[in-house]
Write a protein that holds these residues in place. Structure first.
Motif, mmCIF file in Angstrom:
data_model
loop_
_atom_site.group_PDB
_atom_site.id
_atom_site.type_symbol
_atom_site.label_atom_id
_atom_site.label_comp_id
_atom_site.label_asym_id
_atom_site.label_seq_id
_atom_site.Cartn_x
_atom_site.Cartn_y
_atom_site.Cartn_z
ATOM 1 N N TYR A 168 1.106 6.319 8.124
ATOM 2 C CA TYR A 168 1.511 5.227 7.229
ATOM 3 C C TYR A 168 0.379 4.234 7.000
ATOM 4 C CZ TYR A 168 6.359 6.671 7.016
ATOM 5 O OH TYR A 168 7.512 7.372 6.770
ATOM 6 N N ARG A 169 -0.498 4.049 7.974
ATOM 7 C CA ARG A 169 -1.585 3.092 7.777
ATOM 8 C C ARG A 169 -2.394 3.452 6.532
ATOM 9 N NH1 ARG A 169 -3.980 -0.816 10.666
ATOM 10 N NH2 ARG A 169 -2.886 -0.235 12.577
ATOM 11 N N GLN A 170 -2.794 4.703 6.430
ATOM 12 C CA GLN A 170 -3.588 5.125 5.275
ATOM 13 C C GLN A 170 -2.759 5.088 4.000
ATOM 14 O OE1 GLN A 170 -6.854 5.500 5.191
ATOM 15 N NE2 GLN A 170 -6.708 5.829 2.977
ATOM 16 N N ALA A 171 -1.506 5.506 4.074
ATOM 17 C CA ALA A 171 -0.648 5.513 2.880
ATOM 18 C C ALA A 171 -0.423 4.099 2.352
ATOM 19 C CB ALA A 171 0.686 6.188 3.210
ATOM 20 N N VAL A 172 -0.221 3.153 3.244
ATOM 21 C CA VAL A 172 -0.005 1.760 2.816
ATOM 22 C C VAL A 172 -1.300 1.170 2.265
ATOM 23 C CG1 VAL A 172 0.623 -0.560 3.611
ATOM 24 C CG2 VAL A 172 1.991 1.412 4.317
ATOM 25 N N LYS A 173 -2.448 1.533 2.866
ATOM 26 C CA LYS A 173 -3.735 1.081 2.310
ATOM 27 C C LYS A 173 -3.914 1.607 0.885
ATOM 28 C CE LYS A 173 -6.572 0.501 6.429
ATOM 29 N NZ LYS A 173 -7.715 1.041 7.195
ATOM 30 N N SER B 172 2.232 -4.387 0.703
ATOM 31 C CA SER B 172 1.220 -3.611 1.418
ATOM 32 C C SER B 172 0.516 -4.465 2.460
ATOM 33 C CB SER B 172 0.189 -3.049 0.438
ATOM 34 O OG SER B 172 0.802 -2.272 -0.559
ATOM 35 N N GLU B 173 0.139 -5.675 2.065
ATOM 36 C CA GLU B 173 -0.554 -6.571 2.995
ATOM 37 C C GLU B 173 0.318 -6.923 4.195
ATOM 38 O OE1 GLU B 173 -1.791 -9.890 0.603
ATOM 39 O OE2 GLU B 173 -3.196 -8.651 -0.547
ATOM 40 N N ARG B 174 1.605 -7.168 3.949
ATOM 41 C CA ARG B 174 2.500 -7.544 5.046
ATOM 42 C C ARG B 174 2.699 -6.370 6.006
ATOM 43 N NH1 ARG B 174 2.223 -11.909 5.948
ATOM 44 N NH2 ARG B 174 3.438 -12.928 4.369
ATOM 45 N N LEU B 175 2.845 -5.165 5.476
ATOM 46 C CA LEU B 175 3.012 -4.001 6.347
ATOM 47 C C LEU B 175 1.740 -3.719 7.135
ATOM 48 C CD1 LEU B 175 5.133 -1.676 4.035
ATOM 49 C CD2 LEU B 175 5.902 -2.926 6.074
ATOM 50 N N LEU B 176 0.590 -3.885 6.498
ATOM 51 C CA LEU B 176 -0.677 -3.716 7.225
ATOM 52 C C LEU B 176 -0.828 -4.779 8.307
ATOM 53 C CD1 LEU B 176 -2.987 -2.786 4.225
ATOM 54 C CD2 LEU B 176 -2.326 -1.276 6.129
ATOM 55 N N TYR C 192 9.908 1.673 -0.875
ATOM 56 C CA TYR C 192 9.313 0.736 -1.823
ATOM 57 C C TYR C 192 7.930 1.150 -2.303
ATOM 58 C CZ TYR C 192 12.927 -2.551 -0.155
ATOM 59 O OH TYR C 192 14.101 -3.170 0.189
ATOM 60 N N LEU C 193 7.061 1.546 -1.375
ATOM 61 C CA LEU C 193 5.662 1.787 -1.735
ATOM 62 C C LEU C 193 5.312 3.251 -1.930
ATOM 63 C CD1 LEU C 193 3.901 -0.698 0.717
ATOM 64 C CD2 LEU C 193 4.323 -0.998 -1.735
ATOM 65 N N LEU C 194 5.964 4.134 -1.199
ATOM 66 C CA LEU C 194 5.545 5.534 -1.214
ATOM 67 C C LEU C 194 6.416 6.415 -2.103
ATOM 68 C CD1 LEU C 194 4.607 5.839 2.566
ATOM 69 C CD2 LEU C 194 3.228 5.042 0.626
ATOM 70 N N ASP C 195 7.576 5.947 -2.482
ATOM 71 C CA ASP C 195 8.407 6.673 -3.447
ATOM 72 C C ASP C 195 7.720 6.602 -4.813
ATOM 73 O OD1 ASP C 195 11.209 7.744 -4.337
ATOM 74 O OD2 ASP C 195 10.709 6.113 -5.720
ATOM 75 N N PRO C 196 7.426 7.749 -5.428
ATOM 76 C CA PRO C 196 6.646 7.730 -6.683
ATOM 77 C C PRO C 196 7.295 6.904 -7.798
ATOM 78 C CG PRO C 196 6.791 9.958 -5.812
ATOM 79 C CD PRO C 196 7.702 9.121 -4.971
#
Length: 195
Positions: A178-183, A160-164, A138-142
Motif C-alpha cells: 500500500y505504501r507504493q500504491a498510495v504514493k 494520500s498524504e494522510r495515509l502516508l 477511495y484511492l485504488l478503485d479505478p
C-alpha cells in the motif's frame, strides 16, 4: 468549590484526567457518525490522549448509542469505528452517493480519512486492514480514482498524504504494498492538479 469563582486548578485537573477509569461519548441520533465530523475525535480522542498522558496508560474508550432510547447500546470505540467503516465509509452505496455530489463528495471522502487518522492518533483505535479498506475504496478503485482526479484532485492529494503520514507515524503499522500504491495515487493527484 462552591465558593470558588474561576480559580485556576490545573494540577487538580491533570490529576483528575490521570485517574479516569474510562472515556465515554454518548450519541443520541444516527444523523451523523464518528467519522463525519472533527468534533468527535477532538473531544473523545483528546480526552483519551490526555488521560493517557497524565495517567500513564490509556483508559478504555466507549461509544454509547442512544439513538433508540428503549435500547441503548454501549460499544468499545474500536467496535464503533469498525461499524462506521463497514456501514458507511467503505460502503459502495455511500461512495456512489457521494460521487453524485462531485467536489463536495470527494471532500467528504477526504474528511473521513482525516477523522479516522485523527482518532487513531489520539485514541489508537484503527487497525491496518481498516486503513487498507479505505485506501482500496477511495484511492485504488479505478472508478473512484478517476472521479477524484476529475472533481477534486486536492482531496485525492490530501487523502494520500494522510495515509502516508499514518504509515510514517507507525499508526498503519504494516502497509506492505500500500505504501507504493498510495504514493502513486499522490503523484496522480499532483498531475491532475497541474492540469
Amino acid at each position: 468549590g462552591a465558593d470558588e469563582h474561576g480559580t485556576p486548578a490545573f494540577d487538580d485537573f491533570r490529576r483528575r484526567l490521570g485517574s479516569l477509569d474510562a472515556v465515554m461519548h454518548n450519541q443520541d441520533n444516527r444523523e451523523h457518525d464518528l467519522l463525519d465530523s472533527d468534533d468527535y475525535y477532538q473531544f473523545q480522542g483528546g480526552m483519551a490522549a490526555a488521560a493517557a498522558e497524565f495517567g500513564g496508560s490509556r483508559p478504555p474508550v466507549y461509544h454509547g448509542d442512544h439513538s433508540d432510547p428503549a435500547r441503548p447500546r454501549i460499544r468499545s470505540l474500536e467496535e464503533e469505528i469498525s461499524r462506521v467503516i463497514r456501514a458507511r465509509a467503505a460502503n459502495p452505496k455511500w461512495i456512489a452517493a457521494a460521487r453524485r455530489h462531485g467536489y463536495k463528495g470527494a471532500f467528504e471522502m477526504a474528511a473521513t480519512i482525516d477523522y479516522l487518522f485523527a482518532y487513531d492518533a489520539t485514541a489508537g483505535v484503527v487497525q491496518d486492514h481498516q486503513y487498507a479498506l479505505l485506501a482500496d475504496a477511495y484511492l485504488l478503485d479505478p472508478d473512484n480514482r478517476e472521479f477524484l482526479q476529475r472533481h477534486n484532485p486536492e482531496a485525492m492529494s490530501e487523502m494520500s498524504e494522510r495515509l502516508l503520514e499514518a504509515m510514517d507515524r507507525g499508526l498503519w503499522q504494516n502497509p506492505g504494498p500500500y505504501r507504493q500504491a498510495v504514493k502513486e495515487a499522490w503523484y496522480a493527484a499532483q498531475g491532475a492538479l497541474e492540469r
